[in-house]
Enzyme design. Sequence first.
Site, PDB file in Angstrom:
ATOM      1  N   HIS A 177      26.814  -6.776   4.769  1.00  0.00           N
ATOM      2  CA  HIS A 177      27.240  -7.701   5.824  1.00  0.00           C
ATOM      3  C   HIS A 177      26.053  -8.591   6.167  1.00  0.00           C
ATOM      4  O   HIS A 177      24.897  -8.140   6.135  1.00  0.00           O
ATOM      5  CB  HIS A 177      27.604  -6.938   7.104  1.00  0.00           C
ATOM      6  N   CYS A 270      26.218  -4.279  14.964  1.00  0.00           N
ATOM      7  CA  CYS A 270      27.577  -3.934  14.530  1.00  0.00           C
ATOM      8  C   CYS A 270      28.418  -3.396  15.667  1.00  0.00           C
ATOM      9  O   CYS A 270      29.638  -3.533  15.646  1.00  0.00           O
ATOM     10  CB  CYS A 270      27.559  -2.807  13.501  1.00  0.00           C
TER      11      CYS A 270
HETATM   12  N1  ARG Z   1      31.051   1.866   7.991  1.00  0.00           N
HETATM   13  C1  ARG Z   1      31.272   0.502   8.379  1.00  0.00           C
HETATM   14  C2  ARG Z   1      31.727  -0.302   7.182  1.00  0.00           C
HETATM   15  O1  ARG Z   1      31.242  -0.067   6.096  1.00  0.00           O
HETATM   16  C3  ARG Z   1      30.020  -0.049   8.969  1.00  0.00           C
HETATM   17  C4  ARG Z   1      30.204  -1.425   9.531  1.00  0.00           C
HETATM   18  C5  ARG Z   1      28.967  -1.953  10.163  1.00  0.00           C
HETATM   19  N2  ARG Z   1      29.181  -3.187  10.744  1.00  0.00           N
HETATM   20  C6  ARG Z   1      28.421  -4.287  10.588  1.00  0.00           C
HETATM   21  N3  ARG Z   1      28.693  -5.331  11.279  1.00  0.00           N
HETATM   22  N4  ARG Z   1      27.436  -4.324   9.720  1.00  0.00           N
HETATM   23  O2  ARG Z   1      32.595  -1.143   7.283  1.00  0.00           O
END
Ligand code: ARG
Length: 276
Positions: A177, A270
């Site tokens: 991300h 997040c």
């Molecule tokens: N386990 C989640 C996923 O893989 C973590 C998300 C983390 N969020 C972020 N904005 N980086 O989707």
Amino acid sequence: MSTAFLPAPTPVRTATPRRYLMCPPTSFAVTYTGNPWMDPSTPVDRDLALHQWQVLRDTYRALGHRVATIDPVADLPDMVFAANGGFVRDGRAVAARFRNPQRAAEADAYAAWYAAAGYATVAAEAPFEGEGDLLVVGDVVLAGHGFRTDPRAHRQVAEVTGAEIVSLELVDPRYYHLDVALCPLGDTIAYLPAAFADAARAELEGRYPDAIEVTEEDAAWLALNALCDGLHVVLPVQAETFAAQVAAAGFQPVPVDVSEFRKSGGGVKCMTAELH
Ligand code: ARG
């Protein structure tokens, strides 16, 4: 007296009050491998996770920010990562469309929250993970793609919100991300250059000549999954070099421990949707 040879002064930073959305981690778990950080055989301490989440929420409130919460839905283990629920700007919201099936049902829950809060809400037409891949820096919105969000969603957000979008390709699966590869800091950024494709790196170098480059070690603590209000930078306590870097740039580091959430590949940012 000539000032030609004095170093540039450190900019004066000021905080502005923000509105955040968070989701209590009552259903938080690591039950599948959606990114390289997630190992279902490593147990999550849910009590500790709840404690860390509460400290983060209380930290924002102590800094003068408003924090709304959304009710967690049972059996959605990643719903705590509120930043992924959509993107909000000037009264409009584009709700997420998750790449991984384990998160699909979160989209409706977040869309319902935005609509009830008064945002003109539309569903994303292509995979879109909200503020996880969309970060506001000054007048532009930096937008990641390559792992989760589809560039078609960048175009939809530009149409719906009128925002100027700068698309950036991510290349390292650990930094899947944008908000684990880059952190807005006022009118500049901190980032991990190696997480970006060449063209994206060149774009960032051109736009932000005073950007902070984080160390690989801090990036792996998810240092860049931090949140800046113009002055304070709420960041993971383990990222000591990053804290020193932001302090040298005139910001105030505010360390918190969110170690349980790193087991899911998530952290400070997040867990926090910013209601722009
Ligand atoms: N386990 C989640 C996923 O893989 C973590 C998300 C983390 N969020 C972020 N904005 N980086 O989707």
